[in-house]
Write a protein that holds these residues in place. Structure first.
Motif, PDB file in Angstrom:
ATOM      1  N   ALA A  15       0.890  -1.143  -0.058  1.00 14.52           N
ATOM      2  CA  ALA A  15       0.019  -0.054   0.101  1.00 14.52           C
ATOM      3  C   ALA A  15       0.950   1.253  -0.048  1.00 14.52           C
ATOM      4  N   PRO A  16       0.443   2.296  -0.734  1.00  6.31           N
ATOM      5  CA  PRO A  16       1.270   3.568  -0.484  1.00  6.31           C
ATOM      6  C   PRO A  16       1.467   4.188   0.662  1.00  6.31           C
ATOM      7  N   ALA A  17       2.682   4.528   1.085  1.00  4.14           N
ATOM      8  CA  ALA A  17       2.658   5.151   2.391  1.00  4.14           C
ATOM      9  C   ALA A  17       2.145   6.651   2.320  1.00  4.14           C
ATOM     10  N   ARG A  18       1.609   6.687   3.653  1.00  2.12           N
ATOM     11  CA  ARG A  18       0.996   8.088   3.639  1.00  2.12           C
ATOM     12  C   ARG A  18       2.229   9.104   4.278  1.00  2.12           C
ATOM     13  N   ALA A  19       2.511  10.338   3.621  1.00  6.55           N
ATOM     14  CA  ALA A  19       3.268  11.151   3.970  1.00  6.55           C
ATOM     15  C   ALA A  19       2.909  12.594   4.283  1.00  6.55           C
ATOM     16  N   ASP A  20       3.473  13.380   4.957  1.00  2.25           N
ATOM     17  CA  ASP A  20       3.072  14.834   5.318  1.00  2.25           C
ATOM     18  C   ASP A  20       3.970  15.642   4.618  1.00  2.25           C
ATOM     19  N   ALA A  21       3.578  16.099   3.452  1.00  2.10           N
ATOM     20  CA  ALA A  21       4.475  16.970   2.527  1.00  2.10           C
ATOM     21  C   ALA A  21       4.572  18.349   3.321  1.00  2.10           C
ATOM     22  N   ARG A  22       3.794  18.881   4.062  1.00  3.02           N
ATOM     23  CA  ARG A  22       4.016  19.952   4.979  1.00  3.02           C
ATOM     24  C   ARG A  22       5.263  20.078   5.774  1.00  3.02           C
ATOM     25  N   LYS A  23       5.697  19.122   6.054  1.00  2.00           N
ATOM     26  CA  LYS A  23       6.933  19.001   7.085  1.00  2.00           C
ATOM     27  C   LYS A  23       8.036  18.999   6.193  1.00  2.00           C
ATOM     28  N   ALA A  24       8.181  18.195   5.102  1.00  4.02           N
ATOM     29  CA  ALA A  24       9.185  18.472   4.255  1.00  4.02           C
ATOM     30  C   ALA A  24       9.211  19.988   3.562  1.00  4.02           C
ATOM     31  N   LEU A  25       8.136  20.336   3.331  1.00  7.71           N
ATOM     32  CA  LEU A  25       8.266  21.838   2.671  1.00  7.71           C
ATOM     33  C   LEU A  25       8.692  22.957   3.674  1.00  7.71           C
ATOM     34  N   LEU A  26       8.042  22.587   4.804  1.00  6.84           N
ATOM     35  CA  LEU A  26       8.292  23.726   6.070  1.00  6.84           C
ATOM     36  C   LEU A  26       9.884  23.521   6.382  1.00  6.84           C
ATOM     37  N   VAL A  27      10.478  22.310   6.610  1.00  6.34           N
ATOM     38  CA  VAL A  27      11.981  22.297   6.504  1.00  6.34           C
ATOM     39  C   VAL A  27      12.870  22.778   5.602  1.00  6.34           C
ATOM     40  N   GLY A  28      12.370  22.805   4.245  1.00  9.99           N
ATOM     41  CA  GLY A  28      13.026  23.415   3.114  1.00  9.99           C
ATOM     42  C   GLY A  28      12.861  25.096   3.282  1.00  9.99           C
ATOM     43  N   THR A  29      11.739  25.331   3.451  1.00  9.07           N
ATOM     44  CA  THR A  29      11.475  26.972   3.509  1.00  9.07           C
ATOM     45  C   THR A  29      12.365  27.412   4.886  1.00  9.07           C
ATOM     46  N   VAL A  30      12.263  26.705   5.919  1.00 13.04           N
ATOM     47  CA  VAL A  30      13.215  27.521   6.907  1.00 13.04           C
ATOM     48  C   VAL A  30      14.440  27.369   6.432  1.00 13.04           C
ATOM     49  N   GLY A  31      15.206  26.414   5.775  1.00 14.17           N
ATOM     50  CA  GLY A  31      16.319  26.464   5.286  1.00 14.17           C
ATOM     51  C   GLY A  31      16.620  27.389   4.301  1.00 14.17           C
ATOM     52  N   TRP A  32      15.892  27.848   3.526  1.00 19.53           N
ATOM     53  CA  TRP A  32      15.861  29.046   2.525  1.00 19.53           C
ATOM     54  C   TRP A  32      15.847  30.516   3.387  1.00 19.53           C
ATOM     55  N   ALA A  50      27.998  38.629  -5.822  1.00 22.41           N
ATOM     56  CA  ALA A  50      27.599  37.437  -5.363  1.00 22.41           C
ATOM     57  C   ALA A  50      26.386  37.564  -4.531  1.00 22.41           C
ATOM     58  N   SER A  51      26.329  38.839  -3.513  1.00 18.52           N
ATOM     59  CA  SER A  51      25.101  39.143  -3.165  1.00 18.52           C
ATOM     60  C   SER A  51      23.817  39.411  -4.136  1.00 18.52           C
ATOM     61  N   ALA A  52      24.163  39.902  -5.132  1.00 21.58           N
ATOM     62  CA  ALA A  52      23.130  40.237  -6.133  1.00 21.58           C
ATOM     63  C   ALA A  52      22.308  38.871  -6.701  1.00 21.58           C
ATOM     64  N   LEU A  53      23.246  37.959  -6.595  1.00 16.75           N
ATOM     65  CA  LEU A  53      22.976  36.719  -6.960  1.00 16.75           C
ATOM     66  C   LEU A  53      22.192  35.619  -5.920  1.00 16.75           C
ATOM     67  N   LEU A  54      22.875  35.840  -4.688  1.00 18.00           N
ATOM     68  CA  LEU A  54      22.230  35.006  -3.566  1.00 18.00           C
ATOM     69  C   LEU A  54      21.047  35.462  -2.846  1.00 18.00           C
ATOM     70  N   VAL A  55      20.836  36.959  -2.920  1.00 19.44           N
ATOM     71  CA  VAL A  55      19.722  37.347  -2.183  1.00 19.44           C
ATOM     72  C   VAL A  55      18.530  36.943  -2.855  1.00 19.44           C
ATOM     73  N   PRO A  56      18.445  37.227  -4.186  1.00 19.94           N
ATOM     74  CA  PRO A  56      17.211  36.881  -4.993  1.00 19.94           C
ATOM     75  C   PRO A  56      17.037  35.435  -5.110  1.00 19.94           C
ATOM     76  N   THR A  57      17.989  34.404  -5.245  1.00 23.36           N
ATOM     77  CA  THR A  57      17.808  33.018  -4.949  1.00 23.36           C
ATOM     78  C   THR A  57      17.238  32.651  -3.768  1.00 23.36           C
ATOM     79  N   THR A  58      17.822  33.081  -2.623  1.00 22.87           N
ATOM     80  CA  THR A  58      17.064  32.643  -1.349  1.00 22.87           C
ATOM     81  C   THR A  58      15.718  32.928  -1.274  1.00 22.87           C
ATOM     82  N   VAL A  59      15.417  34.258  -1.625  1.00 22.07           N
ATOM     83  CA  VAL A  59      14.125  35.061  -1.488  1.00 22.07           C
ATOM     84  C   VAL A  59      13.194  34.050  -2.578  1.00 22.07           C
ATOM     85  N   ILE A  60      13.624  33.869  -3.705  1.00 23.78           N
ATOM     86  CA  ILE A  60      12.657  32.859  -4.477  1.00 23.78           C
ATOM     87  C   ILE A  60      12.557  31.556  -4.074  1.00 23.78           C
ATOM     88  N   GLY A  61      13.616  30.760  -3.365  1.00 20.77           N
ATOM     89  CA  GLY A  61      13.464  29.646  -2.726  1.00 20.77           C
ATOM     90  C   GLY A  61      12.220  29.750  -1.438  1.00 20.77           C
TER      91      GLY A  61
END
Length: 97
Positions: A15-32, A50-61
């Motif tokens: 049977a397919p495993a039940r997973a909570d995608a919110r936890k994974a998304l929350l961890v990734g968002t906090v990481g960004w 470098a900051s001109a590249l990194l700031v928009p990248t982290t904001v978009i993430g």
């Protein structure tokens, strides 16, 4: 090792495993957001390019993470509404019979 197993020897699919995608998304968002804080804290150390590249990248993430959390939450609400309405309709059908 056999590469092909006859159908009668196969075990049923699990049977397919039940997973909570919110936890994974929350961890990734906090990481960004942590990455954004680090980039902003090191703003004086990093060169302008470098900051001109990194700031928009982290904001978009972080924005994509928030959008993912919102879309998963909306999907869960729709599923709970549809399951509750289907259970209500089935209970009303059985009581009317």
């Amino acid at each position: 090792m056999r590469l092909w197993i006859p159908e009668h020897e196969r075990r049923p699919d699990p049977a397919p495993a039940r997973a909570d995608a919110r936890k994974a998304l929350l961890v990734g968002t906090v990481g960004w957001l942590v990455a954004l804080a680090v980039v902003l804290a090191l703003g004086g150390v990093l060169d302008e390019r470098a900051s001109a590249l990194l700031v928009p990248t982290t904001v978009i993430g972080a924005a994509l993470g928030v959008a993912g959390i919102a879309s998963v939450q909306l999907l869960r609400r729709r599923q709970s509404r549809s399951s509750s309405s289907s259970s209500e309709s089935s209970s009303s059908e059985s009581s009317s019979s």
